[in-house]
Design an enzyme around this catalytic site. Structure first.
Site, PDB file in Angstrom:
ATOM      1  N   GLY A  10     -75.506  35.546  25.135  1.00  0.00           N
ATOM      2  CA  GLY A  10     -75.540  34.103  25.309  1.00  0.00           C
ATOM      3  C   GLY A  10     -75.695  33.698  26.762  1.00  0.00           C
ATOM      4  N   TYR A 124     -71.971  21.652  12.944  1.00  0.00           N
ATOM      5  CA  TYR A 124     -71.697  22.348  14.204  1.00  0.00           C
ATOM      6  C   TYR A 124     -70.492  21.728  14.911  1.00  0.00           C
ATOM      7  CZ  TYR A 124     -72.139  23.678  19.111  1.00  0.00           C
ATOM      8  OH  TYR A 124     -71.880  24.124  20.382  1.00  0.00           O
ATOM      9  N   LYS A 128     -66.769  23.459  15.543  1.00  0.00           N
ATOM     10  CA  LYS A 128     -66.219  23.642  16.883  1.00  0.00           C
ATOM     11  C   LYS A 128     -64.879  22.914  17.037  1.00  0.00           C
ATOM     12  CE  LYS A 128     -67.847  25.450  19.988  1.00  0.00           C
ATOM     13  NZ  LYS A 128     -67.660  26.857  20.472  1.00  0.00           N
TER      14      LYS A 128
END
Length: 289
Positions: A10, A124, A128
């Site tokens: 990432g 998403y 989170k």
């Protein structure tokens, strides 16, 4: 110090590896070595390695794809952080975890503070937020760092997409009514190292949720203009940019119109602040030369 870094390829992880590999015993576990959805394996890895600090830079970040694969998003973004928090607490070591502006719906007219009520618009953001809540429920030593609009010279991100499209096309339309702070992954990594150093030197240890973005604000259109200006400074021909509304660029997942995060608490409690987004962009581009 023995540091366990989760996530290997990432954007933020790459920058952290550059900064932490010198002076620390850095153990990096990517998807190939450890599937975060396998919670038993995750627990076993932490218990076997006995790190002195855990950094979770792994996440399911495909915002649109998350809408059609919620189980995968929640396994990685919600369940795994909770497991890491439990294991970190058992070892009595800190957990640093990155979260997102997507926990908010973007309806607030001014910048969001840490204690504003979250209201994510899609899977998403919900996953989170669930990860944040799982960590907070465990307690212990933890930093949840909400950032936004992350880009770098690696992976898939707005900077690299714009650099390509601006040179391929004559005309390019970019959304102009979503406001936030483009944040270079290198700035995130450097500020994270500052936090670690302050914790190690016992300068401060106020654990919890912090907003963690570059200073300043712009729209995606303004970010595109800045990228175009840098390409033009290199003598390259770029597309003509046209501002459009979010409604003219539909996506499977809704995006918050206001992604501005107030980072004053981070500076007050830890003495850390990220650079202005313009400066971050220049640092990022200069790092490639």
């Amino acid at each position: 110090m023995k540091i366990l870094l989760l996530g290997q390829h990432g954007q933020v992880s790459r920058e952290l590896q550059l900064l932490l590999s010198q002076g620390h015993e850095l153990i990096v576990l990517g998807r190939e070595q450890l599937d975060l959805a396998e919670t038993d394996n995750l627990r076993d890895a932490v218990r076997r390695l006995q790190p002195q600090l855990i950094i979770n830079a792994a996440a399911h970040t495909a915002v649109d794809a998350a809408e059609s694969e919620p189980e995968a998003a929640f396994a990685i973004n919600a369940t795994a952080p909770g497991v890491l928090a439990e294991e970190a607490a058992a070892l009595d070591v800190p957990l640093i975890h990155y979260s997102t502006d997507y926990v908010f719906d973007g309806s607030k007219p001014t910048a969001y503070h840490e204690d504003d009520l979250p209201n994510p618009l899609g899977i998403y953001g919900r996953s989170k937020l669930a990860g944040e809540q799982a960590i907070s429920a465990v307690g212990g030593k933890h930093l949840i760092l909400r950032t936004s609009w992350v880009y770098s010279l690696h992976g898939r991100n707005f900077l690299l997409t714009m650099q390509r499209l601006l040179q391929e096309r004559e005309q390019l339309s970019v959304v102009a009514d979503q406001i936030g702070a483009p944040t270079w992954a290198g700035s995130i990594a450097a500020a994270t190292v500052q936090l670690i150093e302050r914790w190690q030197s016992a300068q401060t240890a106020t654990w919890g949720v912090y907003h963690f973005t570059a200073r300043g604000e712009t729209a995606w259109f303004g970010f595109a203009e800045a990228i175009a200006a840098q390409l033009q400074a290199q003598g390259k021909t770029v597309a003509q940019l046209t501002p459009i509304a979010t409604t003219q660029y539909p996506t499977p997942a809704r995006r918050p119109l206001n992604s501005r995060l107030d980072c004053s608490r981070l500076e007050r409690d830890w003495g850390v602040r990220l650079p202005d987004w313009h400066d971050g962009l220049l640092e990022c581009l200069n790092a490639s030369r």
